[in-house]
Design a protein around this motif. Structure first.
Motif, short mmCIF file in Angstrom:
data_model
loop_
_atom_site.label_atom_id
_atom_site.label_comp_id
_atom_site.label_asym_id
_atom_site.label_seq_id
_atom_site.Cartn_x
_atom_site.Cartn_y
_atom_site.Cartn_z
N ASP A 1 -33.35 -10.65 -33.18
CA ASP A 1 -34.42 -11.65 -33.19
C ASP A 1 -33.91 -13.04 -32.86
O ASP A 1 -34.56 -13.79 -32.13
CB ASP A 1 -35.10 -11.65 -34.56
CG ASP A 1 -35.88 -10.36 -34.84
OD1 ASP A 1 -36.22 -9.66 -33.86
OD2 ASP A 1 -36.13 -10.07 -36.02
N ALA A 2 -32.74 -13.38 -33.40
CA ALA A 2 -32.18 -14.70 -33.13
C ALA A 2 -31.83 -14.87 -31.66
O ALA A 2 -32.09 -15.93 -31.06
CB ALA A 2 -30.94 -14.93 -33.99
N LEU A 3 -31.25 -13.84 -31.04
CA LEU A 3 -30.93 -13.91 -29.61
C LEU A 3 -32.19 -14.06 -28.77
O LEU A 3 -32.22 -14.83 -27.80
CB LEU A 3 -30.17 -12.65 -29.18
CG LEU A 3 -28.71 -12.55 -29.62
CD1 LEU A 3 -28.15 -11.17 -29.28
CD2 LEU A 3 -27.86 -13.63 -28.97
N ALA A 4 -33.23 -13.30 -29.13
CA ALA A 4 -34.48 -13.39 -28.38
C ALA A 4 -35.03 -14.81 -28.42
O ALA A 4 -35.52 -15.33 -27.41
CB ALA A 4 -35.49 -12.40 -28.95
N GLU A 5 -34.93 -15.45 -29.58
CA GLU A 5 -35.47 -16.80 -29.71
C GLU A 5 -34.60 -17.83 -28.98
O GLU A 5 -35.11 -18.70 -28.27
CB GLU A 5 -35.56 -17.17 -31.19
CG GLU A 5 -36.08 -18.58 -31.43
CD GLU A 5 -36.17 -18.93 -32.90
OE1 GLU A 5 -36.46 -20.10 -33.22
OE2 GLU A 5 -35.92 -18.04 -33.74
N LEU A 6 -33.29 -17.72 -29.11
CA LEU A 6 -32.39 -18.72 -28.55
C LEU A 6 -32.20 -18.59 -27.05
O LEU A 6 -32.04 -19.59 -26.34
CB LEU A 6 -31.03 -18.63 -29.25
CG LEU A 6 -31.00 -19.07 -30.72
CD1 LEU A 6 -29.69 -18.65 -31.37
CD2 LEU A 6 -31.18 -20.59 -30.83
N THR A 7 -32.18 -17.36 -26.54
CA THR A 7 -31.90 -17.15 -25.11
C THR A 7 -33.17 -16.95 -24.28
O THR A 7 -33.10 -16.95 -23.06
CB THR A 7 -31.00 -15.92 -24.90
OG1 THR A 7 -31.72 -14.73 -25.26
CG2 THR A 7 -29.74 -16.02 -25.75
N GLY A 8 -34.28 -16.71 -24.96
CA GLY A 8 -35.51 -16.49 -24.22
C GLY A 8 -35.73 -15.05 -23.81
O GLY A 8 -36.71 -14.74 -23.13
N GLN A 9 -34.83 -14.16 -24.21
CA GLN A 9 -35.01 -12.74 -23.89
C GLN A 9 -34.35 -11.88 -24.95
O GLN A 9 -33.31 -12.23 -25.52
CB GLN A 9 -34.41 -12.38 -22.53
CG GLN A 9 -32.92 -12.55 -22.45
CD GLN A 9 -32.32 -11.91 -21.20
OE1 GLN A 9 -32.51 -10.74 -20.93
NE2 GLN A 9 -31.61 -12.72 -20.42
N ALA A 10 -34.97 -10.75 -25.24
CA ALA A 10 -34.38 -9.81 -26.19
C ALA A 10 -33.24 -9.07 -25.51
O ALA A 10 -33.31 -8.77 -24.32
CB ALA A 10 -35.44 -8.83 -26.67
N PRO A 11 -32.20 -8.74 -26.26
CA PRO A 11 -31.09 -7.99 -25.67
C PRO A 11 -31.47 -6.55 -25.37
O PRO A 11 -32.37 -5.99 -25.99
CB PRO A 11 -30.01 -8.05 -26.76
CG PRO A 11 -30.75 -8.28 -28.02
CD PRO A 11 -31.95 -9.09 -27.67
N VAL A 12 -30.78 -5.97 -24.40
CA VAL A 12 -30.91 -4.55 -24.07
C VAL A 12 -29.87 -3.80 -24.88
O VAL A 12 -28.67 -4.09 -24.79
CB VAL A 12 -30.70 -4.31 -22.56
CG1 VAL A 12 -30.41 -2.84 -22.28
CG2 VAL A 12 -31.92 -4.76 -21.78
#
Length: 450
Positions: free
Chosen positions: A241-252
């Motif tokens: 969730d944190a990556l999705a918010e900070l980078t603008g995309q959810a990880p694969v």
């Protein structure tokens, strides 16, 4: 198509592979690897001390060009582990730092059914075993991943993962050499190294992504990328969730193991679901079975033993001068992992059957679900859940937690308020750190050894 198809193309590409202290064009890499391949020709098996850097990349490339199986040895392997790998494989250790000469004389493409790599397992259930992977299996996996991730020669891949595992070596090095994307190997997978290295794809293990998520400026620097890939261990939902918010995309996220290569993944152009690893890759099939081998339904609830089949499976395990075939079940490889599969085909990996499937009071509990619940508590930084012996229940849910000051009773109540009562930890141990291997996987057997 040759295994390293992109490397053999006529057109040169400047800065094809870049490390912190070296850079080579595609033709320079091919020339150096071809020269070393000439020296390796006719050898049975070779090994390389897989230090992070261009020399290891050249050595592995050279062996694959020569059709000689190569064993990458972890550079931090102790004397006992190193001696076991060399003795067990019978490999001749080569000095990768000597690969400085070049030639335009490239050997003919070897038979695709020949062994390409011999990767040694971590040895968690005994002495490390040499997993023999054919050139055809490597090619099939990389092509399937290229399709799933829309990975092309226009990409630039950035990672700093070790060069002796599937993630860092097969995907992270052979992928660019087959597909044609540029490679930037940062030597170490630190948040600053990733943030300072422009790319379109980034590979990392959960520990790497957790540290990046904890460094917001570094995470935001990855916003121009089109794909952030996580694997080798489950990615905690809060990190997702944190990556999705900070980078603008959810990880694969994706799933695989040394013996099967990568078999399941989310898609670049599809949904990315926290706590799940996606759908089987092209030509890969999966199924769940119970302890007796009976098929279980794909209902998203039933936890079963995951089995896979397809073109990416190992040839077998190295034994003396030959290869001992893997013990398949009607053509299916038993992964040793437990999972659920939803009606839509999405997979959730519960973990290793030996450590992550807890049988308590007649219930089957996945350790990962409890770990994710613990990680939602603001004081908790890391969590590992295991089953420990209990006279009445058989096993009890036991948690080892790295956290700010907090009472174990508070964490037990916190989980009980979010999951079914039988899934709450009955014991919580606050520890300064969790034991992990080089790929960031928690070594749960070390937690319970004492």
């Amino acid at each position: 198509m040759p295994l390293l198809a992109a490397l053999l193309q006529d057109a040169d590409v400047a800065d094809f592979v870049v490390t912190p202290d070296q850079r080579v064009s595609r033709h320079e890499l091919l020339g150096r690897a071809a020269a070393l391949a000439g020296e390796l020709s006719g050898k049975r098996i070779v090994a390389v001390n897989a230090t992070p850097g261009l020399e290891t990349i050249v050595a592995v490339t050279a062996a694959l060009l020569a059709g000689v199986p190569i064993v990458p040895i972890p550079p931090d392997a102790g004397d006992v582990e190193r001696a076991h790998i060399l003795t067990d494989s019978g490999a001749e250790l080569i000095n990768a730092s000597l690969s400085r000469t070049t030639t335009s004389d490239v050997p003919p493409e070897p038979d695709p059914d020949l062994p390409g790599l011999i990767l040694y397992t971590s040895g968690t259930t005994g002495a490390p075993k040499g997993v023999v992977l054919s050139r055809a299996a490597l090619a099939a996996d990389l092509d399937a991943l290229a399709a799933a991730w829309q990975w092309t020669a226009d990409d630039t891949l950035v990672h700093g993962l070790p060069l002796y595992h599937v993630h860092g070596l097969v995907l992270g090095v052979l992928g660019p050499l087959r597909i044609g994307s540029r490679l930037r190997h940062t030597t170490k997978p630190t948040p600053s190294a990733y943030a300072e290295t422009p790319g379109s794809m980034y590979f990392g293990v959960p520990t790497v992504w957790s540290r990046i998520a904890a460094a917001p400026a570094a995470a935001r620097a990855l916003r121009p990328a089109r794909l952030l890939v996580s694997g080798s261990a489950p990615l905690p939902v809060p990190v997702f969730d944190a990556l999705a918010e900070l980078t603008g995309q959810a990880p694969v996220e994706r799933y695989g193991m040394t013996e099967t290569l990568i078999t399941v993944s989310a898609r670049a152009d599809g949904e990315r679901r926290a706590g799940h690893v996606g759908l089987p890759l092209r030509d890969v099939h999966t199924r769940l079975v119970d302890e007796a081998g009976n098929p279980l339904p794909d209902d998203g609830v039933s936890i079963g033993h995951l089995q896979v089949c397809g073109p990416t499976l190992l040839d077998g395990y190295l034994r003396g001068d030959g290869v001992r075939p893997a013990e398949l079940v009607d053509g299916w490889f038993p992964t040793g992992d437990v999972a659920t599969i939803g009606p839509d085909g999405w997979h959730r990996i519960v973990g290793r059957a030996s450590t992550d499937l807890i049988k308590s009071g007649g219930y089957r509990i996945g350790a990962g679900e409890v770990e994710d619940a613990l990680l939602l508590h603001p004081a908790v930084h890391e969590a590992a859940v295991v089953g420990t012996p209990h006279l009445d229940l058989g096993e009890q849910v036991t948690a080892f937690v790295v956290a700010d000051p907090v009472a174990p009773e508070e964490l037990i109540a916190f989980v009980a308020g979010r999951l079914a009562a039988h899934k709450r930890p009955r014991a919580v141990h606050l520890v300064p750190s969790l034991p992990r291997n080089a790929m960031g996987k928690v070594q749960k057997k070390q937690l319970t050894a004492g």
